[in-house]
Write a protein that holds these residues in place. Structure first.
Motif, short mmCIF file in Angstrom:
data_model
loop_
_atom_site.label_atom_id
_atom_site.label_comp_id
_atom_site.label_asym_id
_atom_site.label_seq_id
_atom_site.Cartn_x
_atom_site.Cartn_y
_atom_site.Cartn_z
N PHE A 35 49.15 -33.41 -11.98
CA PHE A 35 49.57 -32.57 -10.86
C PHE A 35 48.63 -31.41 -10.63
CE2 PHE A 35 53.94 -34.03 -12.34
CZ PHE A 35 53.89 -35.15 -11.54
N GLU A 36 47.58 -31.32 -11.43
CA GLU A 36 46.66 -30.19 -11.30
C GLU A 36 45.54 -30.55 -10.32
OE1 GLU A 36 43.61 -27.95 -14.16
OE2 GLU A 36 45.67 -28.07 -14.88
N ASN A 37 45.51 -29.90 -9.18
CA ASN A 37 44.48 -30.14 -8.18
C ASN A 37 43.19 -29.46 -8.64
OD1 ASN A 37 42.85 -29.89 -5.80
ND2 ASN A 37 44.67 -30.31 -4.59
N PRO A 38 42.08 -30.19 -8.66
CA PRO A 38 40.83 -29.60 -9.14
C PRO A 38 40.23 -28.56 -8.20
CG PRO A 38 40.44 -31.80 -8.30
CD PRO A 38 41.93 -31.57 -8.25
N ASN A 39 40.75 -28.45 -7.00
CA ASN A 39 40.18 -27.52 -6.02
C ASN A 39 40.94 -26.21 -5.96
OD1 ASN A 39 38.28 -29.50 -5.21
ND2 ASN A 39 39.91 -30.50 -4.06
N GLN A 40 41.21 -25.63 -7.11
CA GLN A 40 41.93 -24.35 -7.16
C GLN A 40 41.07 -23.24 -6.57
OE1 GLN A 40 45.05 -23.89 -8.44
NE2 GLN A 40 45.25 -26.04 -8.94
N PRO A 41 41.67 -22.29 -5.86
CA PRO A 41 40.90 -21.15 -5.37
C PRO A 41 40.32 -20.36 -6.54
CG PRO A 41 43.09 -21.20 -4.38
CD PRO A 41 43.08 -22.21 -5.48
N PRO A 42 39.13 -19.80 -6.36
CA PRO A 42 38.56 -18.98 -7.44
C PRO A 42 39.37 -17.70 -7.57
CG PRO A 42 37.25 -18.78 -5.45
CD PRO A 42 38.30 -19.80 -5.17
N SER A 43 39.29 -17.05 -8.71
CA SER A 43 40.01 -15.79 -8.83
C SER A 43 39.03 -14.64 -9.03
CB SER A 43 41.04 -15.88 -9.95
OG SER A 43 40.56 -15.43 -11.13
N GLY A 44 39.37 -13.51 -8.43
CA GLY A 44 38.54 -12.31 -8.56
C GLY A 44 37.23 -12.37 -7.80
N LYS A 45 37.19 -13.13 -6.72
CA LYS A 45 35.94 -13.23 -5.96
C LYS A 45 36.15 -12.79 -4.52
CE LYS A 45 33.52 -16.68 -8.54
NZ LYS A 45 32.67 -17.83 -8.52
N THR A 46 35.05 -12.48 -3.87
CA THR A 46 35.08 -12.22 -2.43
C THR A 46 34.32 -13.34 -1.75
OG1 THR A 46 35.14 -9.83 -2.78
CG2 THR A 46 34.41 -10.60 -0.61
N ILE A 47 35.00 -14.01 -0.85
CA ILE A 47 34.38 -15.12 -0.12
C ILE A 47 34.07 -14.61 1.28
CG2 ILE A 47 34.76 -17.43 0.82
CD1 ILE A 47 36.71 -17.84 -1.57
N THR A 48 32.84 -14.76 1.70
CA THR A 48 32.41 -14.28 3.00
C THR A 48 32.05 -15.46 3.88
OG1 THR A 48 31.53 -12.30 1.94
CG2 THR A 48 30.75 -12.77 4.16
N LEU A 49 32.67 -15.51 5.06
CA LEU A 49 32.41 -16.61 5.99
C LEU A 49 31.81 -16.06 7.27
CD1 LEU A 49 35.83 -18.52 5.70
CD2 LEU A 49 33.80 -18.76 4.26
N ASP A 50 30.67 -16.60 7.66
CA ASP A 50 30.04 -16.24 8.93
C ASP A 50 30.61 -17.16 10.00
OD1 ASP A 50 28.48 -15.78 11.12
OD2 ASP A 50 26.57 -16.30 10.15
N LEU A 51 31.45 -16.60 10.86
CA LEU A 51 32.12 -17.43 11.86
C LEU A 51 31.17 -17.94 12.93
CD1 LEU A 51 35.56 -15.63 12.25
CD2 LEU A 51 34.79 -17.28 10.53
N ASN A 52 29.95 -17.43 12.96
CA ASN A 52 28.95 -17.96 13.90
C ASN A 52 28.27 -19.21 13.36
OD1 ASN A 52 29.29 -16.17 16.02
ND2 ASN A 52 27.92 -14.65 15.12
N SER A 53 28.46 -19.48 12.07
CA SER A 53 27.82 -20.70 11.53
C SER A 53 28.66 -21.91 11.94
CB SER A 53 27.70 -20.61 10.02
OG SER A 53 28.94 -20.95 9.42
N ALA A 54 27.98 -23.03 12.08
CA ALA A 54 28.66 -24.26 12.50
C ALA A 54 29.77 -24.65 11.52
CB ALA A 54 27.64 -25.39 12.62
N ASP A 55 29.59 -24.32 10.25
CA ASP A 55 30.59 -24.68 9.24
C ASP A 55 31.95 -24.01 9.48
OD1 ASP A 55 28.86 -26.32 7.92
OD2 ASP A 55 28.34 -24.86 6.37
N TYR A 56 31.92 -22.81 10.03
CA TYR A 56 33.17 -22.03 10.13
C TYR A 56 33.55 -21.65 11.55
CZ TYR A 56 31.87 -21.72 5.26
OH TYR A 56 31.48 -22.05 4.00
N SER A 57 32.78 -22.11 12.54
CA SER A 57 33.03 -21.69 13.93
C SER A 57 34.41 -22.13 14.42
CB SER A 57 31.93 -22.22 14.86
OG SER A 57 31.91 -23.62 14.83
N ILE A 58 34.99 -23.17 13.83
CA ILE A 58 36.33 -23.59 14.23
C ILE A 58 37.34 -22.46 14.02
CG2 ILE A 58 37.01 -24.57 11.98
CD1 ILE A 58 38.40 -26.82 13.63
#
Ligand code: FES
Length: 143
Positions: A35-58
């Protein structure tokens, strides 16, 4: 019991006993919690997303969503929600249904609000929520 029988019983038995711990250890290492999903969110980190990049523009569009590093990021229309993408029931990956404005789990039908609270079980614990701040076109998520 003759010598041959003695050797067969005790030498082979001893071999099994000597090998058993290494076999058991290897089973322990490979037997992850199903039942343990391997894609757990990291802890104690700051994730920065550039919304102008194609990866995150949605994420610029109201109702747009994307899973990034185990975090379901949603443009709610009034801001951003960032929640663990791991269902609290048995660990399946949840997704955002923009039409219903709910987070849904495909495994057993649990539903969550965009704040992470449980709407429908069998999950009985909320999704973990993380602060998300938009600065210009950069979205910052603190885990
Ligand atoms: Fe999500 Fe069961 S794992 S409802």
């Amino acid at each position: 019991m003759n010598r041959r029988e003695y050797l067969q019983k005790f030498v082979l038995g001893g071999t099994v006993l000597i090998l058993a711990p290494s076999v058991l250890e290897s089973c322990t290492k490979n037997n992850q919690n199903p039942f343990e999903n391997p894609n757990q969110p990291p802890s104690g980190k700051t994730i920065t997303l550039d919304l102008n990049s194609a990866d995150y523009s949605i994420l610029k569009n109201t109702g747009g969503s994307k899973i990034v590093q185990g975090i379901l990021v949603i443009n709610t229309g009034t801001g951003y929600a960032a929640l663990s993408s791991i269902c609290t029931h048995q660990g399946c990956t949840v997704g955002y249904n923009s039409t219903a404005n709910k987070i849904q789990c495909p495994c057993h039908g649990s539903e969550f609000s965009i704040t992470g609270s449980v709407i429908t079980g069998p999950a009985n614990a909320p999704l973990e929520s993380f602060p998300a701040t938009l600065n210009g076109t950069t979205l910052e998520i603190k885990t």
